[in-house]
Design a protein around this motif. Structure first.
Motif, mmCIF file in Angstrom:
data_model
loop_
_atom_site.group_PDB
_atom_site.id
_atom_site.type_symbol
_atom_site.label_atom_id
_atom_site.label_comp_id
_atom_site.label_asym_id
_atom_site.label_seq_id
_atom_site.Cartn_x
_atom_site.Cartn_y
_atom_site.Cartn_z
ATOM 1 N N HIS A 127 -7.816 -3.997 -6.538
ATOM 2 C CA HIS A 127 -7.252 -4.128 -5.194
ATOM 3 C C HIS A 127 -7.436 -5.522 -4.594
ATOM 4 O O HIS A 127 -6.586 -5.970 -3.832
ATOM 5 N N GLN A 151 -6.240 0.832 -3.843
ATOM 6 C CA GLN A 151 -6.340 0.783 -2.395
ATOM 7 C C GLN A 151 -7.635 1.470 -1.989
ATOM 8 O O GLN A 151 -8.566 1.552 -2.784
ATOM 9 N N THR A 194 0.849 -1.196 0.000
ATOM 10 C CA THR A 194 0.000 0.000 0.000
ATOM 11 C C THR A 194 0.879 1.239 0.000
ATOM 12 O O THR A 194 0.764 2.106 0.857
#
Length: 374
Positions: free
Chosen positions: A124, A151, A13
């Motif tokens: 994601h 994300q 991330t």
């Protein structure tokens, strides 16, 4: 073999929308774009490590629109196609998150507010093969254009100030990034929520004779704990980033020198439902060097030559280090007052500690892009 980092998830991330832009104070205090632009690029990143290869083709699209002298808006997105080839083959393809941002320059022209939002339009929820590719894309030494596709919903805000100080221009900044939860795994039942980030910045711009200048800036980033299902799982160590730049322009050639160092404290990991510091720091020091020579050939054409160096030290467990050198060339070409072309190619070579042994590597980065001034 290429090291595939599986935990912590923060490596998957990586920061998409900065809490505040890198602070480089300019003699005109806080410089602003005076015209809108639309840019489209194609970037090829390719790395070969022994008999394994990872490559990415990214197509970033960015738009900048100055609403007026105070307010500017930006938006960026684009697809990326990444493939890993070794004993088998895995791919991670899709559209990235959409990054919308802006800045507002107050009328005294010494205070700039920034804001942004990361819209979760990218891929994601990854399957096993896609996750293995994402682990490699997250390695800092490879510097992929799109290290992660998607994300959560992130929101950022920042404030930057610039002011004269004894013949110099100084700057101070602060930014906050609130991270949103998202599902990192396909068919996952728990959402992962990266911790928030607070960044404090300071910079100095020292003008020299004949438009030469020295620039120094420092950033300190504080991370809060990552959570899943309401429980704390991991907390990244706070990070200090130091950067120094020197710009020596000339009629026949201009030289830019840059050094950047990233230093990170030990992470905190979960133990008995609590976060405790690592026994040893799993983060290594990351030093990056760059020298660029610009050669104006005419009012419309500029050539560039670049030399890069990356010296990443091993962490306290004697793994994760890398030594990489790079050399390249570029071209800037103005066709019309509205249309310009950027080309850049760089070749890399060096070695990396994989956790098993030191392996040699080679890399290639090729970029081509058009910019249209509105």
């Amino acid at each position: 073999m290429i090291e595939q980092r599986k935990a912590p998830l923060r490596l998957l991330t990586a920061l998409i929308l900065a809490a505040c832009p890198a602070l480089f104070a300019q003699p005109a205090m806080l410089q602003r774009a005076r015209e809108g632009t639309a840019s489209a690029s194609a970037v090829l990143n390719l790395w070969q490590v022994e008999d394994e290869q990872v490559r990415q083709i990214a197509i970033p699209l960015t738009f900048l629109y100055p609403v007026n002298e105070q307010l500017q808006l930006t938006i960026g997105a684009g697809p990326a196609f990444s493939t890993f080839e070794g004993s088998g083959e895995a791919a991670l393809n899709g559209f990235s998150d959409t990054r919308f941002g802006g800045s507002y320059l107050f009328k005294n022209e010494r205070l700039l507010a920034t804001f942004g939002i990361n819209l979760p339009s990218g891929k994601h929820a990854l399957n096993g093969e896609e996750l293995s590719v994402a682990n490699i894309l997250a390695l800092h030494a490879f510097d992929f254009t799109v290290p992660i596709l998607g994300q959560g919903l992130d929101v950022s805000a920042g404030l930057v100030s610039a002011f004269p100080l004894g013949g110099m221009v100084a700057g101070l900044g602060a930014g906050f990034l609130m991270r949103g939860a998202f599902e990192p795994f396909e068919n996952g039942s728990v959402k992962y929520n990266p911790g928030e980030e607070i960044t404090l910045s300071a910079a100095v711009d020292l003008p020299l004779q004949r438009r030469k200048k020295l620039m120094f800036d420092a950033n300190y980033t504080i991370y809060t704990a990552d959570k899943a299902g309401g429980s704390k799982l991991f907390q990244a160590g706070n990070r200090i980033t130091l950067q120094a730049m020197a710009w020596f322009p000339g009629e026949s050639a201009g030289v830019l020198l840059m050094a950047r160092d990233r230093i990170r404290a030990a992470n905190k990991i979960v133990s008995n439902d609590d976060l405790i510091p690592e026994r040893q720091n799993s983060n290594g020091n990351e030093l990056e060097l760059l020298a660029m020579v610009s050669l104006p050939r005419s009012a419309y054409t500029t050539l560039r030559g670049v030399i890069e160096g990356k010296i990443y030290s091993n962490n306290a467990y004697d793994i994760g280090g890398a030594t990489i050198g790079g050399i390249g060339a570029g071209l800037s070409k103005i066709f019309t007052p509205h249309l310009s072309l950027e080309l850049d190619g760089r070749f890399y070579f060096g070695s990396m500690e994989t956790g098993i042994d030191k392996v040699g590597l080679t890399g290639l980065r090729a970029t081509g892009g058009l910019k249209y001034r509105l």
